[in-house]
Write a protein that holds these residues in place. Sequence first.
Motif, PDB file in Angstrom:
ATOM      1  N   ILE A 207      -7.448  -3.222  -3.306  1.00 23.87           N
ATOM      2  CA  ILE A 207      -8.615  -2.971  -2.468  1.00 23.87           C
ATOM      3  C   ILE A 207      -8.196  -2.232  -1.204  1.00 23.87           C
ATOM      4  CG2 ILE A 207     -10.428  -4.017  -1.070  1.00 23.87           C
ATOM      5  CD1 ILE A 207     -11.056  -4.482  -3.918  1.00 23.87           C
ATOM      6  N   ALA A 208      -8.986  -1.213  -0.836  1.00 25.29           N
ATOM      7  CA  ALA A 208      -8.812  -0.551   0.460  1.00 25.29           C
ATOM      8  C   ALA A 208     -10.139  -0.589   1.210  1.00 25.29           C
ATOM      9  CB  ALA A 208      -8.352   0.891   0.273  1.00 25.29           C
ATOM     10  N   VAL A 209     -10.064  -0.631   2.522  1.00 23.74           N
ATOM     11  CA  VAL A 209     -11.275  -0.701   3.340  1.00 23.74           C
ATOM     12  C   VAL A 209     -11.227   0.343   4.451  1.00 23.74           C
ATOM     13  CG1 VAL A 209     -11.753  -3.124   2.876  1.00 23.74           C
ATOM     14  CG2 VAL A 209     -10.265  -2.511   4.791  1.00 23.74           C
ATOM     15  N   GLY A 219      -8.606   3.249   7.996  1.00 27.50           N
ATOM     16  CA  GLY A 219      -8.567   2.968   6.562  1.00 27.50           C
ATOM     17  C   GLY A 219      -7.227   2.358   6.197  1.00 27.50           C
ATOM     18  N   GLU A 220      -7.269   1.295   5.409  1.00 31.29           N
ATOM     19  CA  GLU A 220      -6.025   0.653   5.006  1.00 31.29           C
ATOM     20  C   GLU A 220      -6.209  -0.095   3.691  1.00 31.29           C
ATOM     21  OE1 GLU A 220      -4.789  -2.255   7.815  1.00 31.29           O
ATOM     22  OE2 GLU A 220      -6.722  -3.277   7.892  1.00 31.29           O
ATOM     23  N   GLU A 221      -5.140  -0.174   2.940  1.00 40.05           N
ATOM     24  CA  GLU A 221      -5.148  -0.980   1.719  1.00 40.05           C
ATOM     25  C   GLU A 221      -4.769  -2.410   2.090  1.00 40.05           C
ATOM     26  OE1 GLU A 221      -3.033  -0.956  -2.698  1.00 40.05           O
ATOM     27  OE2 GLU A 221      -3.320   0.925  -1.595  1.00 40.05           O
ATOM     28  N   LEU A 222      -5.502  -3.362   1.540  1.00 40.01           N
ATOM     29  CA  LEU A 222      -5.246  -4.758   1.877  1.00 40.01           C
ATOM     30  C   LEU A 222      -3.874  -5.189   1.390  1.00 40.01           C
ATOM     31  CD1 LEU A 222      -8.658  -6.529   1.094  1.00 40.01           C
ATOM     32  CD2 LEU A 222      -7.963  -5.211   3.103  1.00 40.01           C
ATOM     33  N   ASP A 223      -3.145  -5.895   2.258  1.00 38.47           N
ATOM     34  CA  ASP A 223      -1.851  -6.418   1.840  1.00 38.47           C
ATOM     35  C   ASP A 223      -2.054  -7.663   0.979  1.00 38.47           C
ATOM     36  OD1 ASP A 223      -2.389  -8.579   3.568  1.00 38.47           O
ATOM     37  OD2 ASP A 223      -1.205  -7.722   5.192  1.00 38.47           O
TER      38      ASP A 223
END
Length: 262
Positions: A207-209, A219-223
């Motif tokens: 998931i990215a938000v 914008g970042e991809e969830l760790d």
Amino acid sequence: MTLIIGAWCRDGIVVGADTIATYGTPFGMHTIEQEVKSKITVESGNVIVATSGSVGLSQLMMDGLTIHWDQIKGLPVSQARTAITQVLWSQINPAIQRARVAQQLVGDNALSSAICTCLVALPVGNNHVLLHFDTQAASEACTPDLPMVAIGSGQQQADPFLAFVKRVIWNNEAPATTAAGILGVLWTLKHVIKVNAGFGVGGRPTIAVLENHNGKWIGEELDADRLGEHEEAVDDAENLLQEFAEGLTASRFPEYPNQLEE
């Protein structure tokens, strides 16, 4: 083969994907599946892109977009859509022409190398936009009435579940928050990965938000830790539904006391 899902939320955008890549021959035979780290790319700190289709064409499209992101983000929405279409079509059109030549040798399977669709989430001014670009690079923007979109081979299984999520979880409108969007997108991904029937969807969900932090879009991809929290929320939702079904059966249908045990 893949499944990519996007959700436009009131306060941001959620993009999710599976992590299985499918190898194949020029004649359309699938050979193996391999898990990849992610199918989602975050560019320039606040642009999220995910593609479905030919990997080679996808790479060319991404290369072209990377060069133009800074100029595109400063444009009004309509101009940004047109600019992205032009960049994508500059790679798709030559691929189509090459595929038509190869089609004479290997048949219609040659056309697969010219098929690629993508989702693009980006800030435009003070707004956030989720765009779906089809195989001809024509764009469609997600709206509060139609906030979600799925692309890839898993779309056939994802769309009905997304319709359920929109009606029941999102109150038949756009998710109020990215947290609600993540719940719906992640739940759909996990469902399709579990029940996938030959559509080449698998691996694990990512998931990215795109979110606004103090006036700045990031914008970042969830760790793993943050994604794990949302996966626990999906598990809790499913457990609550199971408990509800058990209680409903016991209270409303007492004449079938062993129904759940059979």
